[in-house]
Design a protein around this motif. Structure first.
Motif, mmCIF file in Angstrom:
data_model
loop_
_atom_site.group_PDB
_atom_site.id
_atom_site.type_symbol
_atom_site.label_atom_id
_atom_site.label_comp_id
_atom_site.label_asym_id
_atom_site.label_seq_id
_atom_site.Cartn_x
_atom_site.Cartn_y
_atom_site.Cartn_z
ATOM 1 N N PRO A 122 0.789 -1.269 0.062
ATOM 2 C CA PRO A 122 -0.119 0.013 0.114
ATOM 3 C C PRO A 122 0.798 1.257 -0.203
ATOM 4 N N VAL A 123 2.081 1.271 0.606
ATOM 5 C CA VAL A 123 2.883 2.340 0.675
ATOM 6 C C VAL A 123 3.786 2.591 -0.858
ATOM 7 N N VAL A 124 4.053 1.279 -1.055
ATOM 8 C CA VAL A 124 5.126 1.598 -2.493
ATOM 9 C C VAL A 124 4.185 2.057 -3.714
ATOM 10 N N GLY A 125 2.834 1.393 -3.842
ATOM 11 C CA GLY A 125 1.735 1.714 -4.839
ATOM 12 C C GLY A 125 2.388 0.861 -6.143
ATOM 13 N N ASP A 126 1.709 1.274 -7.161
ATOM 14 C CA ASP A 126 1.914 0.491 -8.505
ATOM 15 C C ASP A 126 3.047 0.919 -9.286
ATOM 16 N N VAL A 204 21.704 -12.619 -3.159
ATOM 17 C CA VAL A 204 22.110 -12.009 -1.640
ATOM 18 C C VAL A 204 21.162 -10.652 -1.782
ATOM 19 N N GLY A 205 21.113 -10.228 -0.282
ATOM 20 C CA GLY A 205 19.920 -8.989 -0.222
ATOM 21 C C GLY A 205 19.766 -7.739 -1.052
ATOM 22 N N ARG A 206 19.723 -7.738 -2.171
ATOM 23 C CA ARG A 206 19.481 -6.565 -3.006
ATOM 24 C C ARG A 206 18.790 -7.087 -4.286
ATOM 25 N N TYR A 207 17.338 -6.517 -4.462
ATOM 26 C CA TYR A 207 16.634 -6.655 -5.405
ATOM 27 C C TYR A 207 15.913 -5.423 -6.098
ATOM 28 N N VAL A 208 15.797 -5.282 -7.294
ATOM 29 C CA VAL A 208 15.036 -4.412 -8.263
ATOM 30 C C VAL A 208 13.992 -5.257 -8.889
ATOM 31 N N LEU A 209 12.942 -4.700 -8.225
ATOM 32 C CA LEU A 209 11.584 -5.599 -8.869
ATOM 33 C C LEU A 209 10.560 -4.861 -9.525
ATOM 34 N N PRO A 210 9.711 -5.516 -10.247
ATOM 35 C CA PRO A 210 8.778 -5.011 -10.843
ATOM 36 C C PRO A 210 7.537 -4.660 -9.989
ATOM 37 N N ALA A 211 6.521 -3.810 -10.381
ATOM 38 C CA ALA A 211 5.420 -3.228 -9.292
ATOM 39 C C ALA A 211 4.444 -4.730 -9.264
ATOM 40 N N GLU A 212 4.406 -5.715 -10.380
ATOM 41 C CA GLU A 212 3.812 -6.835 -10.239
ATOM 42 C C GLU A 212 4.408 -7.751 -9.364
ATOM 43 N N ALA A 215 1.418 -8.422 -6.863
ATOM 44 C CA ALA A 215 0.413 -9.420 -7.499
ATOM 45 C C ALA A 215 0.921 -10.950 -7.452
ATOM 46 N N ALA A 216 2.294 -11.112 -7.680
ATOM 47 C CA ALA A 216 2.672 -12.399 -7.705
ATOM 48 C C ALA A 216 2.699 -12.985 -6.323
ATOM 49 N N LEU A 217 3.148 -12.098 -5.148
ATOM 50 C CA LEU A 217 3.050 -12.698 -3.907
ATOM 51 C C LEU A 217 1.785 -12.889 -3.386
ATOM 52 N N ARG A 218 0.796 -12.210 -3.812
ATOM 53 C CA ARG A 218 -0.434 -12.531 -3.326
ATOM 54 C C ARG A 218 -0.918 -13.972 -3.747
ATOM 55 N N GLU A 219 -0.429 -14.546 -4.649
ATOM 56 C CA GLU A 219 -0.911 -15.924 -5.118
ATOM 57 C C GLU A 219 -0.110 -16.914 -4.598
ATOM 58 N N VAL A 220 1.312 -16.601 -3.937
ATOM 59 C CA VAL A 220 2.159 -17.601 -3.465
ATOM 60 C C VAL A 220 1.595 -18.264 -2.363
ATOM 61 N N GLY A 233 7.628 -15.585 -5.465
ATOM 62 C CA GLY A 233 6.890 -14.696 -6.019
ATOM 63 C C GLY A 233 7.788 -14.238 -7.231
ATOM 64 N N ILE A 234 8.993 -13.999 -6.958
ATOM 65 C CA ILE A 234 9.831 -13.656 -8.264
ATOM 66 C C ILE A 234 9.968 -14.676 -9.286
ATOM 67 N N ALA A 235 10.332 -16.253 -8.808
ATOM 68 C CA ALA A 235 10.234 -17.013 -9.842
ATOM 69 C C ALA A 235 8.882 -16.900 -10.899
ATOM 70 N N SER A 236 7.937 -16.676 -10.326
ATOM 71 C CA SER A 236 6.781 -16.632 -10.998
ATOM 72 C C SER A 236 6.476 -15.419 -12.134
ATOM 73 N N LEU A 237 7.566 -14.541 -12.105
ATOM 74 C CA LEU A 237 7.664 -13.558 -13.036
ATOM 75 C C LEU A 237 8.781 -13.642 -13.827
ATOM 76 N N LEU A 238 9.791 -14.723 -13.907
ATOM 77 C CA LEU A 238 10.678 -14.802 -14.773
ATOM 78 C C LEU A 238 10.419 -14.953 -16.201
ATOM 79 N N SER A 239 9.317 -15.512 -16.501
ATOM 80 C CA SER A 239 9.007 -15.619 -17.853
ATOM 81 C C SER A 239 8.316 -14.434 -18.775
ATOM 82 N N THR A 240 7.678 -13.495 -17.639
ATOM 83 C CA THR A 240 7.250 -12.419 -18.527
ATOM 84 C C THR A 240 7.913 -11.181 -18.176
ATOM 85 N N GLN A 241 8.927 -11.060 -17.350
ATOM 86 C CA GLN A 241 9.780 -9.947 -17.021
ATOM 87 C C GLN A 241 11.152 -10.249 -17.267
#
Ligand code: UTP
Length: 287
Positions: A122-126, A204-212, A215-220, A233-241
């Motif tokens: 909710p704080v990061v937004g889309d 390791v502990g640094r990630y730059v991630l899409p807004a999606e 949504a992916a984490l809500r499905e995990v 969550g990230i694994a489910s995005l690898l085919s589209t991003q």
């Protein structure tokens, strides 16, 4: 359409920090200092170098000290001012670098790193965003790991995960990635046994991630131990991003472990202007 900039970093700090008990019974592990700065401040300073303007802390009930660290301490500042301690005053006033804002959200229950990141939605937004795990301290005196990852996003529109080579016998301590011939990340598995690990390239502990990602984490679905893993969550995005590995400069210290924490303090102690020479002398006398 121009791409959205990376302006927010999520710092999940709601874990229990069991490896440092009893030190972390009342003090969050992210407040443990490396020399004279707590781990959380080192992470925020790295984020500031990456142009991040909003820090989103995901905390739990026992982590008030972190919020206080970034807040104004009137009494302390008044005392330092009265004693004319200007450099100390500057140090306590800039725990949160100029131009940055801090938002705090609670993770009501430690349901895993993925769940903690989702609490920040909710704080990061889309928007695309960064995640940093403060107990992975990346010592790069000339640069900033996260700044290089944000630059990769700005220049190539690629999301990224910081990675490093680890000995094969240690793959079961990390998320491990597979790459295709273009160097793009095609798969990611959490803590694979050495004999089945797809590579020895560990996240390791640094990630730059899409807004999606949200949504992916809500499905995990929660895995073993009831935890929602960021990796899934990230694994489910690898085919589209497009995700790329970022082999960072500098040295990573796992400050969530006793050995890594001691090594980080030693490295910074040895090059400290005030105590470095005396510390080196003492260190060589004891080994
Ligand atoms: P760790 O696996 O290091 O767990 O979490 P921990 O609880 O912090 O430490 P140990 O292993 O018990 O000593 C990795 C990161 O994810 C955050 C932690 O705060 C840490 O930054 N985390 C983990 C959460 O914010 N919430 C969770 O539910 C789990």
């Amino acid at each position: 359409m121009s791409q959205q900039p990376i302006l927010s970093v999520v710092l999940p700090v709601a874990g229990l920090g069991t490896r440092f008990l009893p030190a972390t019974k009342a003090i969050p592990k992210e407040m443990l200092p490396v020399l004279d700065k707590p781990l959380i401040q080192l992470a925020v300073e790295e984020a500031a170098k990456a142009g991040i303007t909003q820090v989103v802390l995901v905390t739990s009930a026992s982590k008030r000290a972190i919020e206080d660290h970034f807040d104004v301490n009137f009494e302390l500042e008044a005392t330092l001012e009265a004693r004319n301690k200007q450099s100390m005053l500057e140090a306590v006033r800039t725990t949160l670098p100029n131009g940055m804002t801090l938002a705090v959200v609670r993770q009501p229950k430690a349901l895993g790193l993925g769940h903690a990141v989702l609490c920040a939605a909710p704080v990061v937004g889309d928007q695309p965003f960064a995640v940093m795990l403060p107990d992975d301290f990346i010592d790069d005196p000339q640069g900033s790991c996260l700044a290089d990852m944000v630059a990769l996003y700005n220049q190539q529109s690629a999301f990224s995960l910081a990675v490093e080579e680890v000995p094969r016998e240690k793959t079961d301590k990390y998320g491990v990635v597979s790459l295709n011939a273009d160097g793009r990340i095609t798969a990611m598995v959490e803590k694979p046994k050495p004999e089945v690990a797809p590579s020895t390239l560990a996240v390791v502990g640094r990630y730059v991630l899409p807004a999606e990602t949200f949504a992916a984490l809500r499905e995990v679905k929660a895995g073993a131990g009831g935890e929602i893993q960021l990796t899934d969550g990230i694994a489910s995005l690898l085919s589209t991003q497009v995700f790329r590995p970022h082999r960072f400069k500098g040295i990573r210290y796992d400050c969530g472990s006793k050995l890594g924490y001691l090594q980080a303090n030693t490295a910074l102690g040895l090059r400290d202007q005030e105590v470095g020479v005396a510390f080196a002398k003492w260190l060589s006398s004891v080994i």
